[in-house]
Design an enzyme around this catalytic site. Structure first.
Site, mmCIF file in Angstrom:
data_model
loop_
_atom_site.group_PDB
_atom_site.id
_atom_site.type_symbol
_atom_site.label_atom_id
_atom_site.label_comp_id
_atom_site.label_asym_id
_atom_site.label_seq_id
_atom_site.Cartn_x
_atom_site.Cartn_y
_atom_site.Cartn_z
ATOM 1 N N ASP A 23 0.843 -1.197 0.000
ATOM 2 C CA ASP A 23 0.000 0.000 0.000
ATOM 3 C C ASP A 23 0.880 1.250 0.000
ATOM 4 O O ASP A 23 1.901 1.312 0.700
ATOM 5 C CB ASP A 23 -0.915 -0.016 1.233
ATOM 6 C CG ASP A 23 -2.071 0.959 1.107
ATOM 7 O OD1 ASP A 23 -3.215 0.504 0.974
ATOM 8 O OD2 ASP A 23 -1.814 2.191 1.141
ATOM 9 N N ILE A 24 0.478 2.253 -0.759
ATOM 10 C CA ILE A 24 1.252 3.489 -0.876
ATOM 11 C C ILE A 24 1.221 4.288 0.429
ATOM 12 O O ILE A 24 2.104 5.114 0.682
ATOM 13 C CB ILE A 24 0.715 4.337 -2.064
ATOM 14 C CG1 ILE A 24 1.773 5.289 -2.573
ATOM 15 C CG2 ILE A 24 -0.573 5.060 -1.692
ATOM 16 C CD1 ILE A 24 1.400 5.946 -3.901
ATOM 17 N N ASN A 42 -12.793 -3.033 2.242
ATOM 18 C CA ASN A 42 -13.724 -1.928 2.429
ATOM 19 C C ASN A 42 -14.682 -1.883 1.244
ATOM 20 O O ASN A 42 -14.275 -2.063 0.095
ATOM 21 C CB ASN A 42 -12.957 -0.612 2.546
ATOM 22 C CG ASN A 42 -12.053 -0.591 3.768
ATOM 23 O OD1 ASN A 42 -12.407 -1.118 4.819
ATOM 24 N ND2 ASN A 42 -10.877 0.009 3.637
ATOM 25 N N GLY A 49 -15.541 2.977 3.534
ATOM 26 C CA GLY A 49 -14.269 3.673 3.343
ATOM 27 C C GLY A 49 -13.516 3.249 2.098
ATOM 28 O O GLY A 49 -12.307 3.436 2.015
ATOM 29 N N GLN A 50 -14.248 2.702 1.123
ATOM 30 C CA GLN A 50 -13.578 2.275 -0.106
ATOM 31 C C GLN A 50 -13.237 3.488 -0.963
ATOM 32 O O GLN A 50 -14.097 4.324 -1.246
ATOM 33 C CB GLN A 50 -14.494 1.320 -0.892
ATOM 34 C CG GLN A 50 -13.824 0.771 -2.151
ATOM 35 C CD GLN A 50 -14.699 -0.235 -2.895
ATOM 36 O OE1 GLN A 50 -15.860 -0.449 -2.545
ATOM 37 N NE2 GLN A 50 -14.142 -0.846 -3.921
ATOM 38 N N SER A 51 -11.970 3.572 -1.368
ATOM 39 C CA SER A 51 -11.551 4.710 -2.186
ATOM 40 C C SER A 51 -11.135 4.306 -3.599
ATOM 41 O O SER A 51 -11.007 5.171 -4.461
ATOM 42 C CB SER A 51 -10.412 5.471 -1.499
ATOM 43 O OG SER A 51 -9.288 4.634 -1.332
ATOM 44 N N HIS A 64 -10.193 -5.173 -3.442
ATOM 45 C CA HIS A 64 -8.872 -5.399 -2.876
ATOM 46 C C HIS A 64 -9.008 -5.810 -1.426
ATOM 47 O O HIS A 64 -9.888 -5.329 -0.707
ATOM 48 C CB HIS A 64 -7.980 -4.153 -2.991
ATOM 49 C CG HIS A 64 -8.622 -2.878 -2.536
ATOM 50 N ND1 HIS A 64 -9.569 -2.200 -3.281
ATOM 51 C CD2 HIS A 64 -8.455 -2.153 -1.400
ATOM 52 C CE1 HIS A 64 -9.950 -1.108 -2.634
ATOM 53 N NE2 HIS A 64 -9.304 -1.069 -1.478
ATOM 54 N N HIS A 91 -6.938 -5.797 2.075
ATOM 55 C CA HIS A 91 -5.791 -5.279 2.809
ATOM 56 C C HIS A 91 -5.273 -6.399 3.718
ATOM 57 O O HIS A 91 -6.059 -6.999 4.467
ATOM 58 C CB HIS A 91 -6.194 -4.115 3.725
ATOM 59 C CG HIS A 91 -6.760 -2.914 3.016
ATOM 60 N ND1 HIS A 91 -6.029 -1.758 2.829
ATOM 61 C CD2 HIS A 91 -7.981 -2.666 2.469
ATOM 62 C CE1 HIS A 91 -6.777 -0.851 2.208
ATOM 63 N NE2 HIS A 91 -7.966 -1.383 1.971
HETATM 64 P P1 DGP Z 1 -9.561 1.517 0.220
HETATM 65 O O1 DGP Z 1 -9.614 2.802 0.972
HETATM 66 O O2 DGP Z 1 -10.001 0.307 1.032
HETATM 67 O O3 DGP Z 1 -10.259 1.609 -1.120
HETATM 68 O O4 DGP Z 1 -8.012 1.241 -0.040
HETATM 69 C C1 DGP Z 1 -7.336 1.746 -1.138
HETATM 70 C C2 DGP Z 1 -5.883 1.699 -0.799
HETATM 71 O O5 DGP Z 1 -5.138 1.863 -1.996
HETATM 72 C C3 DGP Z 1 -5.418 2.794 0.155
HETATM 73 O O6 DGP Z 1 -4.986 2.196 1.373
HETATM 74 C C4 DGP Z 1 -4.258 3.461 -0.559
HETATM 75 C C5 DGP Z 1 -3.950 2.528 -1.695
HETATM 76 N N1 DGP Z 1 -3.520 3.181 -2.915
HETATM 77 C C6 DGP Z 1 -4.171 4.168 -3.576
HETATM 78 N N2 DGP Z 1 -3.482 4.542 -4.665
HETATM 79 C C7 DGP Z 1 -2.376 3.739 -4.695
HETATM 80 C C8 DGP Z 1 -1.275 3.640 -5.589
HETATM 81 O O7 DGP Z 1 -1.144 4.342 -6.586
HETATM 82 N N3 DGP Z 1 -0.323 2.715 -5.281
HETATM 83 C C9 DGP Z 1 -0.409 1.914 -4.171
HETATM 84 N N4 DGP Z 1 0.573 1.033 -3.975
HETATM 85 N N5 DGP Z 1 -1.447 1.971 -3.323
HETATM 86 C C10 DGP Z 1 -2.404 2.881 -3.582
#
Ligand code: DGP
Length: 118
Positions: free
Chosen positions: A34-35, A91, A97-99, A104, A106
């Site tokens: 995760d970033i 999520n 809280g899904q973004s 996916h 976690h």
């Molecule tokens: P959620 O909020 O459950 O939809 O989680 C999305 C996750 O994705 C969040 O923890 C940050 C991660 N994320 C978003 N953009 C990127 C990216 O460009 N690269 C990586 N490695 N993770 C990302």
């Protein structure tokens, strides 16, 4: 099952258009860090085929969903947190809280995680 064009940021990672620290790959799934890590270990496990969220998965996705969960456990072992314990979270939607609208899971660990989540 709802499947749309793979045009999220995760689609870009799958296509190699943006970099990611990939820790797992097979024909169905990819795992990458995760970033914005929320724990010492924070890996995202995604299907190569886009499904918007768990809420968009259907009976026909059962094998894939099972596989993704097996991959979560495999990656946890690979990351050295199988013994200490970890959490697998997905999520769904606004209140969840899904973004990113690409299913996916976690995989979080490496520290003691509180409960309930905020
Ligand atoms: P959620 O909020 O459950 O939809 O989680 C999305 C996750 O994705 C969040 O923890 C940050 C991660 N994320 C978003 N953009 C990127 C990216 O460009 N690269 C990586 N490695 N993770 C990302």
């Amino acid at each position: 099952m709802t499947e749309t064009r793979n045009d999220t940021v995760f689609g870009m990672i799958l296509r190699g258009e943006i970099p990611a620290d990939i820790v797992y790959e097979d024909e169905l799934a990819v795992g990458f860090r995760d970033i914005d890590p929320q724990a010492e270990v924070h890996v995202l496990i995604i299907p190569r085929r886009r499904i918007n969220s768990l809420g968009h998965a259907g009976q026909e996705d059962r094998d894939l969903l099972g596989h993704l969960l097996n991959v979560c456990a495999q990656v946890a072992a690979q990351e050295g947190i199988a013994e200490s314990g970890y959490r697998v979270v997905t999520n769904i939607g606004r209140d969840g809280g899904q973004s990113v609208d690409h299913l996916h899971f976690h995989v979080l660990g490496g520290r003691s995680l509180s409960w309930p989540p905020g």
